[in-house]
Structure formats: C-alpha cells, structure tokens
Design an enzyme around this catalytic site. Structure first.
Site, mmCIF file in Angstrom:
data_model
loop_
_atom_site.group_PDB
_atom_site.id
_atom_site.type_symbol
_atom_site.label_atom_id
_atom_site.label_comp_id
_atom_site.label_asym_id
_atom_site.label_seq_id
_atom_site.Cartn_x
_atom_site.Cartn_y
_atom_site.Cartn_z
ATOM 1 N N THR A 189 0.814 -1.215 0.000
ATOM 2 C CA THR A 189 0.000 0.000 0.000
ATOM 3 C C THR A 189 0.850 1.269 0.000
ATOM 4 O OG1 THR A 189 -0.155 0.075 2.422
ATOM 5 C CG2 THR A 189 -1.849 -1.168 1.246
ATOM 6 N N ASP A 190 0.192 2.372 -0.350
ATOM 7 C CA ASP A 190 0.830 3.676 -0.260
ATOM 8 C C ASP A 190 0.573 4.241 1.140
ATOM 9 O OD1 ASP A 190 -1.808 4.610 -0.245
ATOM 10 O OD2 ASP A 190 -1.723 5.353 -2.307
ATOM 11 N N ALA A 191 0.926 5.475 1.345
ATOM 12 C CA ALA A 191 0.780 6.092 2.664
ATOM 13 C C ALA A 191 -0.672 6.160 3.132
ATOM 14 C CB ALA A 191 1.393 7.497 2.652
ATOM 15 N N GLY A 192 -1.610 6.099 2.194
ATOM 16 C CA GLY A 192 -3.019 6.160 2.552
ATOM 17 C C GLY A 192 -3.659 4.801 2.774
ATOM 18 N N ILE B 291 -3.908 2.418 0.512
ATOM 19 C CA ILE B 291 -4.510 1.950 -0.736
ATOM 20 C C ILE B 291 -3.434 1.233 -1.550
ATOM 21 C CG2 ILE B 291 -5.542 2.708 -2.919
ATOM 22 C CD1 ILE B 291 -6.861 4.978 -1.332
#
Length: 159
Positions: free
Chosen positions: A28-31, A33
């Site tokens: 995932t990315d920082a969010g 997602i």
C-alpha cells in the site's frame, strides 16, 4: 483491441483460474490503498499459477523447449481501490489464442463480489529466449489450455 471492453466482458465470464491474494502493508501507499504497480505483480502471479494448474512450470518449459513467455502489450483499467488487509481474487481468462501469442483478460475483485476493481487485457507472446525470436506456443500447452477453457476456436493453427 479494445482493452476496457475486453476486461469488462471477461469479468462477466467464468475465469479459467483464480488466485487469492491478501493486501499487506508493503503493498500500500501512505493512505493504505494498493499501490498501482502491485496489481501487475498479482496479475503476473496469477498467470504463473494458471500455467502451473495447466501442468507447466516456466523453468521446466524453458529448460525443455527453450521457450518462454513475454508480455507483448497490456492495458490496465483502474476502477476502484483495494485497501490494507483486504482479501482479493485475481482471475485469468484466455480470450484469444494464436500460434505464438495469447490474449488474456485479468481482473481483480473482492470475494463474493463480481464488480471489477482493476482489470487488464494483455497479450503474451512465446519467444525462443536464446534468440529472442517469436515461436509457436508448445502444442501440448495449447491443448491443455483449450481443454481447461472449453473454447474450441482457441487452438492455434498448425502453420
């Protein structure tokens, strides 16, 4: 080739193979997602395990025939996000077969859902890896794919 349409149509048809994956923190990315490039990894794993289900391992095929697969072209349709800790199903469906290439539709969805999160239409080509030149897909593999998918128009011609 109309990639979005092919991927959408494939989501309505029964897949030839389905792989379960879990979204981990590293995916995932920082969010939280799923990062866009990770879909490519999961699609590749599903194609590899689909071939295994057909009785073919990439390394054995290469050692015995000198033939391997390369992705010739791909179109991806990112429709909905997936998030940390979700379980996903990644489907593979053979939609067209030619002597030296196959067109596949792949899509990812949540278990129990039919709506596609991400879909891809791609063409894989058989190449003799020593020379890099296109070559015929091994006939026994083509026959197994035909038997698994039960689509009689997909067996490559003997040219």
């Amino acid at each position: 080739m109309r990639p979005v349409t092919a991927a959408a149509n494939a989501s309505r048809a029964a897949p030839d193979f389905t792989l379960r994956v879990r979204v981990y923190y590293e995916d995932t990315d920082a969010g939280g997602i799923v990062y866009h490039a990770n879909w490519l990894r999961w699609f590749e794993r599903a194609r590899t395990d689909w071939l295994r289900a057909l009785g073919v391992e990439h390394s054995r095929m290469l050692a015995e025939t000198g033939v391997g697969f390369v992705v010739r072209d791909m179109s991806i349709d990112y429709r909905r996000p997936a998030r940390l800790d979700e379980e996903l199903l990644v489907d593979v469906r053979l939609v067209d077969a030619r002597r030296a290439s196959w067109t596949l539709a792949q899509h990812a969805r949540r278990p129990g859902e039919t709506e596609m999160l991400v879909g891809a239409t791609l063409r894989i080509a058989a190449v003799h890896l020593a020379s890099g030149r296109p070559t015929a897909i091994p006939r026994d593999l083509a026959e197994r794919a035909l038997a698994r998918g039960a689509r009689p128009n997909l067996l490559p011609n003997d040219e």
